[in-house]
Design an enzyme around this catalytic site. Structure first.
Site, PDB file in Angstrom:
ATOM      1  N   SER A   1     -12.510   0.720   0.636  1.00 33.54           N
ATOM      2  CA  SER A   1     -13.306   1.477  -0.686  1.00 33.54           C
ATOM      3  C   SER A   1     -14.524   1.765  -0.250  1.00 33.54           C
ATOM      4  O   SER A   1     -15.385   2.008  -1.043  1.00 33.54           O
ATOM      5  CB  SER A   1     -13.081   0.836  -1.934  1.00 33.54           C
ATOM      6  OG  SER A   1     -11.822   0.716  -2.280  1.00 33.54           O
TER       7      SER A   1
ATOM      8  N   GLY B   1     -10.633   0.521   6.528  1.00 29.56           N
ATOM      9  CA  GLY B   1      -9.980  -0.198   5.740  1.00 29.56           C
ATOM     10  C   GLY B   1      -9.415   1.146   4.661  1.00 29.56           C
ATOM     11  O   GLY B   1      -9.846   2.043   4.550  1.00 29.56           O
ATOM     12  N   HIS B   2      -8.600   0.533   3.756  1.00 26.27           N
ATOM     13  CA  HIS B   2      -7.897   1.325   2.777  1.00 26.27           C
ATOM     14  C   HIS B   2      -8.749   1.862   1.773  1.00 26.27           C
ATOM     15  O   HIS B   2      -9.764   1.091   1.455  1.00 26.27           O
ATOM     16  CB  HIS B   2      -6.981   0.374   1.992  1.00 26.27           C
ATOM     17  CG  HIS B   2      -7.241  -0.883   1.401  1.00 26.27           C
ATOM     18  ND1 HIS B   2      -6.793  -2.165   1.502  1.00 26.27           N
ATOM     19  CD2 HIS B   2      -8.257  -1.098   0.216  1.00 26.27           C
ATOM     20  CE1 HIS B   2      -7.484  -3.098   0.743  1.00 26.27           C
ATOM     21  NE2 HIS B   2      -8.271  -2.298   0.151  1.00 26.27           N
ATOM     22  N   ASN B   3      -8.517   3.081   1.549  1.00 22.25           N
ATOM     23  CA  ASN B   3      -9.345   3.772   0.478  1.00 22.25           C
ATOM     24  C   ASN B   3     -10.896   4.242   0.820  1.00 22.25           C
ATOM     25  O   ASN B   3     -11.603   4.526  -0.195  1.00 22.25           O
ATOM     26  CB  ASN B   3      -9.317   2.813  -1.072  1.00 22.25           C
ATOM     27  CG  ASN B   3      -7.879   2.815  -1.588  1.00 22.25           C
ATOM     28  OD1 ASN B   3      -7.336   2.054  -1.296  1.00 22.25           O
ATOM     29  ND2 ASN B   3      -7.607   3.937  -2.221  1.00 22.25           N
TER      30      ASN B   3
ATOM     31  N   HIS C   1       1.088  -1.110   0.083  1.00 20.47           N
ATOM     32  CA  HIS C   1       0.046   0.198  -0.139  1.00 20.47           C
ATOM     33  C   HIS C   1       0.817   1.303  -0.095  1.00 20.47           C
ATOM     34  O   HIS C   1       1.581   1.538   0.964  1.00 20.47           O
ATOM     35  CB  HIS C   1      -0.874   0.012   1.109  1.00 20.47           C
ATOM     36  CG  HIS C   1      -1.874  -0.975   1.048  1.00 20.47           C
ATOM     37  ND1 HIS C   1      -1.547  -2.467   1.221  1.00 20.47           N
ATOM     38  CD2 HIS C   1      -3.460  -1.062   1.026  1.00 20.47           C
ATOM     39  CE1 HIS C   1      -2.860  -2.904   0.950  1.00 20.47           C
ATOM     40  NE2 HIS C   1      -3.785  -2.270   1.009  1.00 20.47           N
TER      41      HIS C   1
END
Length: 327
Positions: A258, A238-240, A197
């Site tokens: 996301s 979480g990511h994004n 990441h």
């Protein structure tokens, strides 16, 4: 590193490029289709993202054989059976740790004179700390982190590289900002290949983050916590993800990668989302609600499977009556 060298190094033992490399070039990194440049690689493995190929400026794209004819002439196709795995393997070539910690504050000229920093705080290179901000004992800050004015960073908070934090932000003890997201690609043999990441976390003004939160940095781009959001203890983002303005996330909420929310969303304790869903403005999700679809603005939801809240309450009452009748 040349593109050919990167492919050989990353794919060795896992994948084979199935077509001939047409144009070798100096590879600067990997990026999403919408922001990639002529010296970067992107990838696509689902039909729903094909429309992004037309306007992309990527130098090359990792793509499945059945989608090869969809690649425009200005982008070099890299034909592989598993583009997601190929992307994960290549991401390892561009990873940065960002914890080159220095033992003293002498070289950190971007720290405002009025900032209060405990003696055992650890700071990376190129850190900026604004006026009257407080960093309490045990805080660890990675490189290229910016913290605005009037912030309070409580004991044992860890903030990874490239994180941007606005003004009047409170982050309570034990929270981790900017750690890797939970992202892996999978081989045929069942091995899990880490997706590195390389994005960041951005936290806007007037946000409060409770104790023992984990907010993952993006694969690309940003994980964004917008102005005025308030996040309780033990929350996972979480990511994004994008958390909208003035949103309230109660203890043990989990947002999968996301997930995006509009403004003034409220999620009760232990509510969670699947990935890639959007929750509209002013939506309320009751505790333990499981969000697996997009939710329209100004609605209320609960339960698992998720129902509109009034429907869920009626269903729950009927269920209890039925269980009581048959007990």
């Amino acid at each position: 590193m040349l593109l050919s060298q990167a492919l050989n190094l990353a794919f060795k033992g896992y994948l084979t490029l199935q077509n001939t490399l047409q144009n070798d070039f100096e590879l600067s990194g990997i990026a999403p289709l919408e922001s990639a440049t002529a010296t970067q690689i992107s990838y696509i493995d689902q039909d729903k993202y094909l429309n992004k190929l037309i306007d992309s400026q990527a130098g090359a794209v990792l793509i499945r054989p059945n989608l090869l004819d969809k690649v425009p002439s200005h982008i070099q196709p890299l034909e592989v059976e598993n583009p997601h795995l190929a992307f994960a393997l290549l991401s390892a070539l561009f990873v940065r740790d960002g914890f080159d910690i220095k033992p003293s504050l002498e070289s950190h000229t971007q720290i405002h004179p009025s900032a209060h920093i405990a003696s055992n705080v650890s700071l990376g290179e190129n850190v900026s700390i604004g006026a009257d901000s407080i960093l309490m004992p045990g805080v660890v800050i990675g490189e290229n982190v910016s913290i605005g004015a009037h912030c309070k960073i409580y004991p044992n908070v860890v903030i990874y590289r490239d994180t941007l934090i606005g003004n009047r932000v409170n982050i309570h003890a034990g929270s981790i900002i900017g750690c890797d997201g939970f992202g892996y690609a999978h081989t045929k043999e069942g091995k899990h290949i880490k997706i590195e990441h390389n994005g960041r976390v951005v936290i806007e003004d007037d946000v409060e983050i409770g104790a023992n939160n984990a907010i993952d940095r993006a694969v690309f781009g940003e994980t964004l916590i917008k102005q005025g959001a308030k996040i309780d203890n033990l929350v996972q983002i979480g990511h994004n993800c994008v958390v909208g303005e003035h949103t309230l996330l109660v203890s043990q909420v989990g947002l999968a990668g996301s997930t995006t929310t509009g403004r003034n969303v409220v999620m009760g304790g232990q509510a969670g989302t699947g990935g890639h869903v959007h929750i509209g403005d002013f939506v309320q999700v009751a505790g333990r609600g499981a969000v697996g679809k997009n939710l329209p603005p100004h609605t209320k939801w609960g339960g698992h499977p998720l129902m509109e809240l009034n429907e869920w309450m009626k269903f729950y009452v009927s269920l209890r009556r039925m269980l009581k009748k048959h007990s």
